[in-house]
Design a protein around this motif. Structure first.
Motif, mmCIF file in Angstrom:
data_model
loop_
_atom_site.group_PDB
_atom_site.id
_atom_site.type_symbol
_atom_site.label_atom_id
_atom_site.label_comp_id
_atom_site.label_asym_id
_atom_site.label_seq_id
_atom_site.Cartn_x
_atom_site.Cartn_y
_atom_site.Cartn_z
ATOM 1 N N VAL A 27 6.581 37.392 -12.521
ATOM 2 C CA VAL A 27 6.106 36.047 -12.874
ATOM 3 C C VAL A 27 6.594 35.767 -14.294
ATOM 4 C CG1 VAL A 27 4.103 34.584 -13.335
ATOM 5 C CG2 VAL A 27 4.025 36.234 -11.470
ATOM 6 N N ALA A 28 7.403 34.744 -14.433
ATOM 7 C CA ALA A 28 7.937 34.346 -15.740
ATOM 8 C C ALA A 28 8.549 35.543 -16.479
ATOM 9 C CB ALA A 28 6.856 33.686 -16.586
ATOM 10 N N GLY A 29 9.342 36.326 -15.752
ATOM 11 C CA GLY A 29 10.102 37.400 -16.392
ATOM 12 C C GLY A 29 9.366 38.709 -16.581
ATOM 13 N N TYR A 35 0.908 41.774 -17.497
ATOM 14 C CA TYR A 35 0.012 40.850 -18.201
ATOM 15 C C TYR A 35 -1.290 41.561 -18.559
ATOM 16 C CZ TYR A 35 3.245 37.103 -17.070
ATOM 17 O OH TYR A 35 4.370 36.313 -17.010
ATOM 18 N N LYS A 219 0.744 30.951 -11.669
ATOM 19 C CA LYS A 219 1.921 30.347 -12.313
ATOM 20 C C LYS A 219 1.548 29.024 -12.974
ATOM 21 C CE LYS A 219 5.606 32.280 -9.427
ATOM 22 N NZ LYS A 219 6.571 31.969 -8.353
ATOM 23 N N THR A 224 4.157 28.184 -15.713
ATOM 24 C CA THR A 224 5.507 28.496 -15.239
ATOM 25 C C THR A 224 5.764 28.010 -13.820
ATOM 26 O OG1 THR A 224 4.930 30.644 -14.317
ATOM 27 C CG2 THR A 224 5.553 30.595 -16.633
ATOM 28 N N TYR A 225 4.769 27.337 -13.236
ATOM 29 C CA TYR A 225 4.992 26.825 -11.882
ATOM 30 C C TYR A 225 5.811 25.555 -11.946
ATOM 31 C CZ TYR A 225 4.202 24.903 -7.250
ATOM 32 O OH TYR A 225 4.392 24.381 -6.002
ATOM 33 N N THR A 226 6.918 25.521 -11.247
ATOM 34 C CA THR A 226 7.798 24.355 -11.331
ATOM 35 C C THR A 226 7.564 23.376 -10.198
ATOM 36 O OG1 THR A 226 9.455 25.473 -9.999
ATOM 37 C CG2 THR A 226 9.654 25.692 -12.386
ATOM 38 N N GLU A 385 11.647 29.591 -9.700
ATOM 39 C CA GLU A 385 10.828 30.024 -10.822
ATOM 40 C C GLU A 385 11.338 29.314 -12.066
ATOM 41 O OE1 GLU A 385 8.378 33.164 -12.877
ATOM 42 O OE2 GLU A 385 8.271 31.832 -11.172
ATOM 43 N N LYS A 386 10.412 28.968 -12.979
ATOM 44 C CA LYS A 386 10.837 28.302 -14.218
ATOM 45 C C LYS A 386 11.803 29.218 -14.988
ATOM 46 C CE LYS A 386 8.655 25.368 -17.616
ATOM 47 N NZ LYS A 386 7.347 24.928 -18.088
ATOM 48 N N GLY A 387 12.846 28.661 -15.473
ATOM 49 C CA GLY A 387 13.815 29.479 -16.208
ATOM 50 C C GLY A 387 14.937 29.950 -15.301
#
Ligand code: MG
Length: 389
Positions: A27-29, A35, A219, A224-226, A385-387
């Motif tokens: 999730v986000a890298g 986390y 996310k 980070t949820y797109t 995914e964002k990014g």
């Protein structure tokens, strides 16, 4: 010594639209478990962290876990969550005042909650974060007919981390072991040993990831949820020849001829793999599995598709659904579609309901109609995914 955290991520068999256990899903890298590692590493009262993980994790994942400050041990989990916690507890070599047990699939735990729980546990012995149930509660034995309405104001949803004075947790674990108890959480283990357990107000944000929807919620909370989806298209055709086994849609079909190819020739799986790669902007399978590569001669197409699915997961993306058409006069695809769907969904690690396979004939026209070959077209939808690009 103040407090030790056991982060429990021992589950390996559970799938939720992914071949990767959810605590290691990116999730986000970062992996979900990272986390929690970061939150406990940042909490001042935490002296050390024990991570419980599935046996035989790749070395690179172990290295990542050990790269977090305060991680003192990474131990393999047991068959159940309860056994995983006991295995984590045995790895606590220190004599801390408080031990916290946290689910690795609750990535949004914050330092403030951890600190509150540690001080409350020192004072009260056993404390868990919990939130009042806000929906009306109904009791139904068969899940169809309501038998009664339960008074919800006496019901709470228990979260983690659950915090205990170390002597109480150890004594309760001994008790559970002696009596052969398998507990749903550590609070129950402590209750069964006769100690009171106290509630501390938990947070709605402290989501437990058990479904793809929970992942979307996490996310969203992380920003980070797109909500961005991409579609991909794949096409493939192979020649039908005598003396080859017929592999189609991820299954073996007892047939008079088979598809010619460098691999097993399964044009349906090749079309699906190309559709997924197309949605993700990663090119096509010819690039990753070149037909002049002798090392992959005869490779099962299920292996090709599985590798493609793992590539997508590694980018933090999710395959939403697949639709595939197989074009041939014979065999009759409808007779095999159910088995094909089961095979494809298993390889991709997504629900059967997210996979569709259907057959089409061409009224005898063209190479599919004459039986010279079989072709296939597929589309795939992938959540970005964002990014990701
Ligand atoms: Mg092909």
């Amino acid at each position: 010594m103040s407090a030790v955290a056991i982060i429990v991520g021992g589950g390996s068999g559970e799938r939720f639209g992914s071949g990767v256990p959810k605590q290691f899903f990116p999730v986000a890298g970062k992996m979900v478990i990272e986390y929690s590692l970061a939150a406990f590493a940042a909490a001042p009262s935490i002296e050390s962290i024990v991570a419980v993980v599935p046996p035989s994790l790749p070395g690179s994942v172990l290295d990542t876990i050990f790269s977090y400050r305060k991680v003192s041990a990474v131990v393999p989990g047991g068959k159940t969550r309860h056994l995983s916690v006991l295995s984590g507890l045995e790895a606590v070599k220190e004599t801390p005042a408080v031990i916290l047990v946290h689910d690795a699939v609750r990535p949004l735990i914050d330092v403030e909650t951890i600190e509150e729980l540690v001080s409350a546990a020192k004072e009260k012995g056993a404390v868990i974060p919990a939130i009042p149930v806000s929906d009306s509660l109904k009791h139904s034995a068969d899940g169809k007919k309501v038998e009664k309405t339960v008074q919800r104001n006496h019901h709470f949803r228990a979260q983690t981390p659950q915090a205990f004075r170390a002597d109480i947790l150890r004594e309760s674990a001994r008790n559970a072991k002696e009596r052969g108890l398998d507990c749903t959480d550590e609070a129950q283990m402590v209750e069964l040993a006769g100690y009171p357990v106290f509630l501390l107000r938990g947070g709605e944000k402290n989501v437990k990831i058990t479904s793809p929807h929970d992942m979307t919620v996490v996310k969203s909370l992380l920003g980070t949820y797109t909500g961005e989806f991409r579609v991909g298209l794949g096409y493939d055709a192979h020649r039908l020849v005598k003396g080859r086994e017929l592999y189609l849609g991820g299954i073996k079909i007892d047939w008079e001829s088979g598809l010619l190819g460098h691999s097993d020739g399964d044009c349906a799986l090749h079309a699906i793999a190309d559709a997924i790669l197309g949605a993700s902007g990663l090119g096509d399978i010819g690039y990753y599995f070149p037909p002049d590569d002798e090392s992959i001669r005869g490779i099962a197409s299920t292996e090709i598709l599985s590798k493609v699915a793992r590539m997508i997961e590694g980018r933090g993306e999710r395959i939403v659904n697949i639709d595939c058409v197989i074009i041939c006069q014979r065999p009759r695809i409808a007779d095999y579609a159910e088995r094909m769907v089961a095979s494809i969904s298993r390889v991709l690690g997504i629900e059967g309901a997210a996979v569709s396979v259907k057959g089409k004939t061409t009224e005898g026209m063209g190479f599919e109609g004459s039986g010279e070959g079989i072709s296939s077209i597929a589309v795939a939808l992938v959540e970005k995914e964002k990014g990701g690009d």
